[in-house]
Design a protein around this motif. Structure first.
Motif, PDB file in Angstrom:
ATOM      1  N   CYS A  13      50.154 -39.747  -8.225  1.00  0.00           N
ATOM      2  CA  CYS A  13      49.088 -40.311  -7.384  1.00  0.00           C
ATOM      3  C   CYS A  13      49.441 -40.182  -5.909  1.00  0.00           C
ATOM      4  O   CYS A  13      48.569 -39.851  -5.080  1.00  0.00           O
ATOM      5  CB  CYS A  13      48.864 -41.785  -7.738  1.00  0.00           C
ATOM      6  SG  CYS A  13      48.216 -42.058  -9.401  1.00  0.00           S
ATOM      7  N   TYR A  14      50.701 -40.435  -5.568  1.00  0.00           N
ATOM      8  CA  TYR A  14      51.130 -40.304  -4.163  1.00  0.00           C
ATOM      9  C   TYR A  14      51.036 -38.843  -3.709  1.00  0.00           C
ATOM     10  O   TYR A  14      50.585 -38.559  -2.595  1.00  0.00           O
ATOM     11  CB  TYR A  14      52.556 -40.804  -4.001  1.00  0.00           C
ATOM     12  CG  TYR A  14      53.072 -40.667  -2.583  1.00  0.00           C
ATOM     13  CD1 TYR A  14      52.719 -41.597  -1.606  1.00  0.00           C
ATOM     14  CD2 TYR A  14      53.884 -39.596  -2.221  1.00  0.00           C
ATOM     15  CE1 TYR A  14      53.177 -41.464  -0.309  1.00  0.00           C
ATOM     16  CE2 TYR A  14      54.339 -39.460  -0.922  1.00  0.00           C
ATOM     17  CZ  TYR A  14      53.979 -40.398   0.030  1.00  0.00           C
ATOM     18  OH  TYR A  14      54.422 -40.263   1.323  1.00  0.00           O
ATOM     19  N   THR A  15      51.445 -37.920  -4.570  1.00  0.00           N
ATOM     20  CA  THR A  15      51.361 -36.499  -4.232  1.00  0.00           C
ATOM     21  C   THR A  15      49.914 -36.077  -4.015  1.00  0.00           C
ATOM     22  O   THR A  15      49.601 -35.312  -3.091  1.00  0.00           O
ATOM     23  CB  THR A  15      52.001 -35.650  -5.340  1.00  0.00           C
ATOM     24  OG1 THR A  15      53.368 -36.043  -5.523  1.00  0.00           O
ATOM     25  CG2 THR A  15      51.947 -34.168  -4.993  1.00  0.00           C
ATOM     26  N   ALA A  16      49.018 -36.595  -4.864  1.00  0.00           N
ATOM     27  CA  ALA A  16      47.590 -36.293  -4.704  1.00  0.00           C
ATOM     28  C   ALA A  16      47.090 -36.784  -3.356  1.00  0.00           C
ATOM     29  O   ALA A  16      46.357 -36.072  -2.648  1.00  0.00           O
ATOM     30  CB  ALA A  16      46.794 -36.931  -5.838  1.00  0.00           C
ATOM     31  N   PHE A  17      47.478 -38.010  -2.988  1.00  0.00           N
ATOM     32  CA  PHE A  17      47.099 -38.531  -1.666  1.00  0.00           C
ATOM     33  C   PHE A  17      47.603 -37.613  -0.565  1.00  0.00           C
ATOM     34  O   PHE A  17      46.859 -37.263   0.366  1.00  0.00           O
ATOM     35  CB  PHE A  17      47.646 -39.942  -1.458  1.00  0.00           C
ATOM     36  CG  PHE A  17      48.048 -40.214  -0.036  1.00  0.00           C
ATOM     37  CD1 PHE A  17      47.086 -40.413   0.947  1.00  0.00           C
ATOM     38  CD2 PHE A  17      49.390 -40.216   0.333  1.00  0.00           C
ATOM     39  CE1 PHE A  17      47.452 -40.617   2.271  1.00  0.00           C
ATOM     40  CE2 PHE A  17      49.759 -40.424   1.649  1.00  0.00           C
ATOM     41  CZ  PHE A  17      48.786 -40.631   2.628  1.00  0.00           C
ATOM     42  N   LEU A  18      48.872 -37.239  -0.633  1.00  0.00           N
ATOM     43  CA  LEU A  18      49.465 -36.435   0.434  1.00  0.00           C
ATOM     44  C   LEU A  18      48.746 -35.104   0.585  1.00  0.00           C
ATOM     45  O   LEU A  18      48.443 -34.668   1.708  1.00  0.00           O
ATOM     46  CB  LEU A  18      50.946 -36.212   0.128  1.00  0.00           C
ATOM     47  CG  LEU A  18      51.800 -35.634   1.255  1.00  0.00           C
ATOM     48  CD1 LEU A  18      51.786 -36.557   2.474  1.00  0.00           C
ATOM     49  CD2 LEU A  18      53.232 -35.425   0.772  1.00  0.00           C
ATOM     50  N   LEU A  19      48.435 -34.459  -0.520  1.00  0.00           N
ATOM     51  CA  LEU A  19      47.746 -33.168  -0.469  1.00  0.00           C
ATOM     52  C   LEU A  19      46.336 -33.318   0.100  1.00  0.00           C
ATOM     53  O   LEU A  19      45.898 -32.502   0.923  1.00  0.00           O
ATOM     54  CB  LEU A  19      47.691 -32.549  -1.867  1.00  0.00           C
ATOM     55  CG  LEU A  19      49.040 -32.103  -2.458  1.00  0.00           C
ATOM     56  CD1 LEU A  19      48.856 -31.632  -3.896  1.00  0.00           C
ATOM     57  CD2 LEU A  19      49.675 -31.014  -1.603  1.00  0.00           C
ATOM     58  N   VAL A  20      45.621 -34.351  -0.330  1.00  0.00           N
ATOM     59  CA  VAL A  20      44.259 -34.563   0.162  1.00  0.00           C
ATOM     60  C   VAL A  20      44.275 -34.929   1.639  1.00  0.00           C
ATOM     61  O   VAL A  20      43.426 -34.471   2.420  1.00  0.00           O
ATOM     62  CB  VAL A  20      43.545 -35.642  -0.673  1.00  0.00           C
ATOM     63  CG1 VAL A  20      42.216 -36.039  -0.035  1.00  0.00           C
ATOM     64  CG2 VAL A  20      43.297 -35.124  -2.087  1.00  0.00           C
ATOM     65  N   PHE A  21      45.244 -35.741   2.047  1.00  0.00           N
ATOM     66  CA  PHE A  21      45.347 -36.117   3.461  1.00  0.00           C
ATOM     67  C   PHE A  21      45.604 -34.885   4.326  1.00  0.00           C
ATOM     68  O   PHE A  21      44.962 -34.705   5.376  1.00  0.00           O
ATOM     69  CB  PHE A  21      46.471 -37.137   3.634  1.00  0.00           C
ATOM     70  CG  PHE A  21      46.724 -37.515   5.066  1.00  0.00           C
ATOM     71  CD1 PHE A  21      45.837 -38.334   5.754  1.00  0.00           C
ATOM     72  CD2 PHE A  21      47.854 -37.057   5.738  1.00  0.00           C
ATOM     73  CE1 PHE A  21      46.067 -38.681   7.081  1.00  0.00           C
ATOM     74  CE2 PHE A  21      48.088 -37.403   7.052  1.00  0.00           C
ATOM     75  CZ  PHE A  21      47.191 -38.217   7.732  1.00  0.00           C
TER      76      PHE A  21
END
Length: 250
Positions: A13-21
């Protein structure tokens, strides 16, 4: 084993946030992403406005409803409490990713500035993104995005909420993270109608969402936050907040 799975889930979930950000930065930075705010085929302005408005509304509803205390009380009966924040982060990343993927460009130019304005405005946008990131670390970055909760769950550490504190930038404005977003959304030498809808819609959402967040913070921290609200402006540094704090029931 389920604790390991919970930690891996939180990391995903954190990786998904980082990529989307990171993609959001590219999406608004003109030509840095495969699909930007102004790229792609243009349909009618009316259809584009309707789709873009619906996407902002969908993102705003997901982002606000899932962050409300009443929703969390219900939601944590379904999702384990250590995974609640990570799930919120994942849902926010998905809704923002959908917004960028389905965004309809409206290329009508509102302003186009050249010369010294170009590096100045891109530098201001970079400052806004930097302020967003710095604001998360000024409080507790890993708690904000759910990693601390799943790590504590993995290690069987008794979870603790972050202590109330006023870091340096939070002494200038109460919501520097949101100020950073607003700066980044608006700072561009080339403002199209499509980007204007994005910047205006997201800014309006931020201003509305902050009213709910302020109410939640007052309920959580009581007079401490009421005093802080009277001393520190919401978004504009070096201005005084004059209104009287309401009574807070505990």
């Amino acid at each position: 084993m389920y604790r390991v799975i919970g930690f891996v889930y939180g990391a995903i979930c954190y990786t998904a946030f980082l990529l989307v950000f990171l993609y959001l930065i590219a999406f608004l930075s003109g030509g840095l992403a495969p699909k930007g705010v102004d790229s792609g085929p243009s349909n009618s302005y009316l259809l584009g406005f309707a789709v873009d408005f619906a996407l902002i509304l969908l993102f705003g509803m997901q982002h606000s409803i899932m962050s409300r205390p009443w929703f969390k009380r219900v939601w944590t009966k379904i999702v384990p409490k250590p995974l609640e924040r990570s799930t919120y982060v994942l849902a926010s990343s998905v809704s923002l990713g959908l917004l960028m993927w389905a965004w309809q460009p409206i290329p009508l130019s509102i302003w186009s500035l050249e010369g010294i304005w170009t590096p100045m405005l891109w530098s201001l946008a970079a400052f806004g993104w930097g302020l967003v990131l710095a604001s998360t670390f000024a409080i507790n970055h890993f708690h904000l995005f759910g990693l601390q909760q799943v790590f504590e769950f993995l290690k069987k550490i008794q979870p603790r909420s972050p202590a109330y504190k006023e870091s340096w930038m939070y002494k200038l404005v109460r919501h520097p993270l949101m100020l950073g977003f607003i700066i980044a959304f608006w700072a561009t030498p080339d403002m199209s109608l499509g980007r204007l809808i994005f910047a205006g819609g997201m800014t309006f959402y931020i201003l509305m969402a902050l009213q709910f967040e302020e109410r939640d913070l007052l309920a959580e921290h009581g007079q401490t936050y009421a005093n802080y609200r009277d001393r520190v402006p919401m978004l504009v540094p070096f201005t005084k907040h004059q209104h009287r704090s309401p009574e807070v029931s505990r």
